[in-house]
Design an enzyme around this catalytic site. Structure first.
Site, PDB file in Angstrom:
ATOM      1  N   SER A  20      43.178  49.421  33.462  1.00 46.78           N
ATOM      2  CA  SER A  20      43.778  49.223  34.781  1.00 46.78           C
ATOM      3  C   SER A  20      44.934  50.183  35.082  1.00 46.78           C
ATOM      4  CB  SER A  20      44.269  47.784  34.917  1.00 46.78           C
ATOM      5  OG  SER A  20      45.080  47.420  33.814  1.00 46.78           O
ATOM      6  N   HIS A  73      52.042  46.319  36.784  1.00 48.75           N
ATOM      7  CA  HIS A  73      51.235  47.548  36.836  1.00 48.75           C
ATOM      8  C   HIS A  73      51.906  48.566  37.756  1.00 48.75           C
ATOM      9  CE1 HIS A  73      48.058  45.262  34.908  1.00 48.75           C
ATOM     10  NE2 HIS A  73      47.308  46.353  34.833  1.00 48.75           N
TER      11      HIS A  73
END
Length: 306
Positions: free
Chosen positions: A53, A278
């Site tokens: 990711s 993230h």
């Protein structure tokens, strides 16, 4: 968590339960879609992007593959655009080293994108092998037991050894095998192992809150664990004929504790479009800059390109 479709939702400012956190951060078990290719008209060296990711950039606009949560502004896309390279991007949220040679949901093994003539391969992998998303959820879950202390460090080091440090060591041979597998399939490629950006304050200072729900003493433990992971990745790259891209140093000062606009890594309640913990669009841009810098510094005649 495997094989469960997870909805990526996190209410801003809300205290998130451990279960919700695990779901929001984990990004595992997604059925995956087709590889994206760069627009026609690009000429130049072929670039294959592999990884998890941190490469695919879940929820960063625009999402071009909703099953792998892949963004058109992830670092592979930005690097390929800058270098006028043809990109095959098979990065997929939730990928581990196993997904290099085995399918992930409907996505074929990532190595199927590699060809003998491939020129550049970037790979971001290892975080899911050590279970970093579940670590973050565990750390958040124990904060209330000792918010001024380091309950997560106590949890993972009970019994006298650091279980996360051990997981990093256990992942090292898998990283070596990934690099060797790339070399076998794409013998002329420059292989870049891309490290993880700075998630937590590098000075160890904390910012405990509902959106960054870690105990004061656990920020330094999480930072140290990430540094051990990056150090292992750098060592395996060096030992196996790949280059390591340091994305940590250029992102210091832009961790999830910084205010919106300054932070390139989102908190667990993202304020700009990105998955919890993230990189946001600025974070992916910073990673792309680090990759391009590494490619241009090291590009020399000792590599044969076709």
């Amino acid at each position: 968590m495997k094989n469960v479709r997870i909805r990526l939702t996190a209410r801003r400012g809300a205290a998130l339960s451990t279960a919700a956190l695990t779901g929001a951060v984990a990004l595992v078990g997604f059925a995956a879609g087709q590889a994206g290719a760069s627009p026609a008209g690009h000429s130049g060296r072929d670039h294959v992007a592999l990884g998890d990711s941190y490469a695919s950039a879940p929820l960063v606009p625009d999402q071009v593959d909703t099953t792998c949560f892949r963004s058109s502004h992830n670092y592979p896309s930005l690097v390929a655009a800058q270098r006028h390279a043809d990109l095959t991007d098979v990065s997929c949220s939730g990928a581990t080293t196993a997904q290099m040679t085995a399918p992930q949901g409907t996505a074929p093994a990532q190595f199927t994108a590699l060809e003998r003539g491939t020129d550049v391969v970037t790979v971001s992998i290892g975080g899911n092998d050590i279970g970093f998303s579940s670590v973050i959820a565990t750390c958040a879950g124990v904060t209330s037991s000792d918010p001024a202390g380091a309950p997560c460090r106590a949890h993972f080091t009970s019994g006298g050894s650091d279980r996360l440090a051990e997981r990093v060591e256990q992942t090292a041979p898998r990283i070596a095998e990934v690099i060797r597998g790339i070399h076998r399939r794409s013998p002329h490629a420059e292989v870049l192992v891309v490290g993880y950006p700075d998630l937590f304050p590098d000075d160890g200072a904390g910012c405990t809150s509902s959106s960054v729900p870690f105990a004061a003493g656990d920020f330094s433990y999480l930072r140290d664990t990430e540094k051990k992971l990056n150090s292992m990745l750098a060592g395996q790259a060096r030992e196996n004929g790949a280059r390591y891209v340091d994305t940590y140093t250029p992102t210091i000062g832009h961790d999830m504790c910084r205010p919106t606009g300054e932070r390139w890594i989102e908190s667990l309640a993202p304020a700009t479009p990105a998955a919890p913990a993230h990189p946001n669009a600025q974070g992916e841009q910073a990673m792309a800059t680090a990759v391009v810098r590494t490619l241009s510094h090291h590009h020399g005649p000792h590599h044969s390109h076709h």
